[in-house]
Design an enzyme around this catalytic site. Structure first.
Site, PDB file in Angstrom:
ATOM      1  N   LEU A 179      -4.579   4.399 -16.987  1.00 18.58           N
ATOM      2  CA  LEU A 179      -5.359   5.597 -16.870  1.00 18.58           C
ATOM      3  C   LEU A 179      -6.907   4.818 -16.459  1.00 18.58           C
ATOM      4  CD1 LEU A 179      -4.795   8.859 -16.688  1.00 18.58           C
ATOM      5  CD2 LEU A 179      -5.462   8.431 -19.295  1.00 18.58           C
ATOM      6  N   HIS A 194       0.218   8.265  -4.909  1.00 18.50           N
ATOM      7  CA  HIS A 194       1.466   8.327  -5.625  1.00 18.50           C
ATOM      8  C   HIS A 194       2.800   8.460  -4.774  1.00 18.50           C
ATOM      9  CE1 HIS A 194       3.499   9.537  -9.045  1.00 18.50           C
ATOM     10  NE2 HIS A 194       4.162  10.436  -8.811  1.00 18.50           N
TER      11      HIS A 194
HETATM   12  C1  GAR Z   1       3.860   2.190  -4.664  1.00 17.72           C
HETATM   13  O1  GAR Z   1       4.943   2.882  -4.231  1.00 17.72           O
HETATM   14  C2  GAR Z   1       2.845   3.227  -5.176  1.00 17.72           C
HETATM   15  O2  GAR Z   1       2.855   4.517  -4.517  1.00 17.72           O
HETATM   16  C3  GAR Z   1       3.386   3.278  -6.546  1.00 17.72           C
HETATM   17  O3  GAR Z   1       3.583   1.801  -6.932  1.00 17.72           O
HETATM   18  C4  GAR Z   1       3.990   1.365  -5.850  1.00 17.72           C
HETATM   19  C5  GAR Z   1       3.470   0.211  -5.826  1.00 17.72           C
HETATM   20  O4  GAR Z   1       3.974  -0.646  -4.760  1.00 17.72           O
HETATM   21  N1  GAR Z   1       2.396   3.954  -7.436  1.00 17.72           N
HETATM   22  C6  GAR Z   1       2.439   4.836  -8.347  1.00 17.72           C
HETATM   23  O5  GAR Z   1       3.766   4.803  -8.895  1.00 17.72           O
HETATM   24  C7  GAR Z   1       1.583   5.405  -9.238  1.00 17.72           C
HETATM   25  N2  GAR Z   1       1.823   6.314 -10.368  1.00 17.72           N
HETATM   26  P1  GAR Z   1       3.129  -1.889  -4.180  1.00 17.72           P
HETATM   27  O6  GAR Z   1       2.909  -3.028  -5.474  1.00 17.72           O
HETATM   28  O7  GAR Z   1       4.380  -2.687  -3.623  1.00 17.72           O
HETATM   29  O8  GAR Z   1       1.950  -1.690  -3.427  1.00 17.72           O
END
Ligand code: GAR
Length: 189
Positions: free
Chosen positions: A87, A104
């Site tokens: 957060l 998200h």
């Molecule tokens: C992404 O899919 C993003 O949308 C999600 O984490 C992943 C990170 O992937 N975010 C959340 O869940 C936030 N609540 P990455 O590290 O390969 O970019």
């Protein structure tokens, strides 16, 4: 040239995509990558990409002004959360009001809130037999996944899709849209 800071907690594939997008862009550059996990793969990517990076702990983030000061010293104009799981403290939101965005991996307000990140989201989407999911790009406020929505894109979920297949589809939507939306927002600063 505007300056972007990207915060990430994990793999950092979105971070890498955003860095590469803005390398060929006159408007902005990613000038720093920050992570709350010192062994996160995103920090290796930062090194490979030649982008300065730092990691920080809870004390730095919540009980000191170290991170806000770093962003100010670096002249950061826009803060992008790309898979960042903590957060954001009010002090940072106040300093960068309207200039912090998060992505998200679902169609908020569905599948948001504390604990809803990464595969947890895609597992829930499949368990609920949703026929569509997608991405939400939104402003960040002091509560998980509740800031005003800027953009959403949808993708269909087939009955035979596994959570991993859904994750893959959603990641592709993220890669396609996130840098462009950030670019649009920066153009208005
Ligand atoms: C992404 O899919 C993003 O949308 C999600 O984490 C992943 C990170 O992937 N975010 C959340 O869940 C936030 N609540 P990455 O590290 O390969 O970019």
């Amino acid at each position: 040239m505007k300056r972007i800071a990207v915060f990430a907690s994990g793999s950092g594939s979105n971070t890498e995509n955003i860095v590469k997008f803005f390398r060929n862009n006159d408007l902005a550059r990613v000038t720093i990558i920050l992570s709350n996990k010192k062994d996160a793969y995103v920090l290796e990517r930062a090194q490979q990409l030649g982008v300065p990076s730092i990691s920080f702990n809870r004390e730095d983030f919540y009980n000191s002004n170290k991170i806000v000061r770093t962003l100010e010293e670096q002249g950061i104009d826009m803060v992008v959360l790309a898979g960042f799981l903590w957060l954001v403290p009010q002090s940072l939101i106040d300093k960068y009001d309207g200039r912090i965005v998060n992505i998200h991996p679902a169609l908020l307000p569905k599948y948001g809130g504390k604990g809803m990140f990464g595969m947890n989201v895609h597992n829930a989407v499949v368990a609920e037999k949703e026929t569509e999911t997608g991405i939400t790009i939104h402003y960040v406020n002091g509560r998980y996944d509740e800031g005003n929505v800027i953009f959403q894109a949808k993708v269909s979920v087939n009955p035979s899709d596994t959570p991993e297949m859904v994750a893959d589809k959603v990641h592709h939507l993220e890669y396609e849209h996130f840098p462009k939306i950030v670019e649009k927002l920066i153009a208005t600063l």
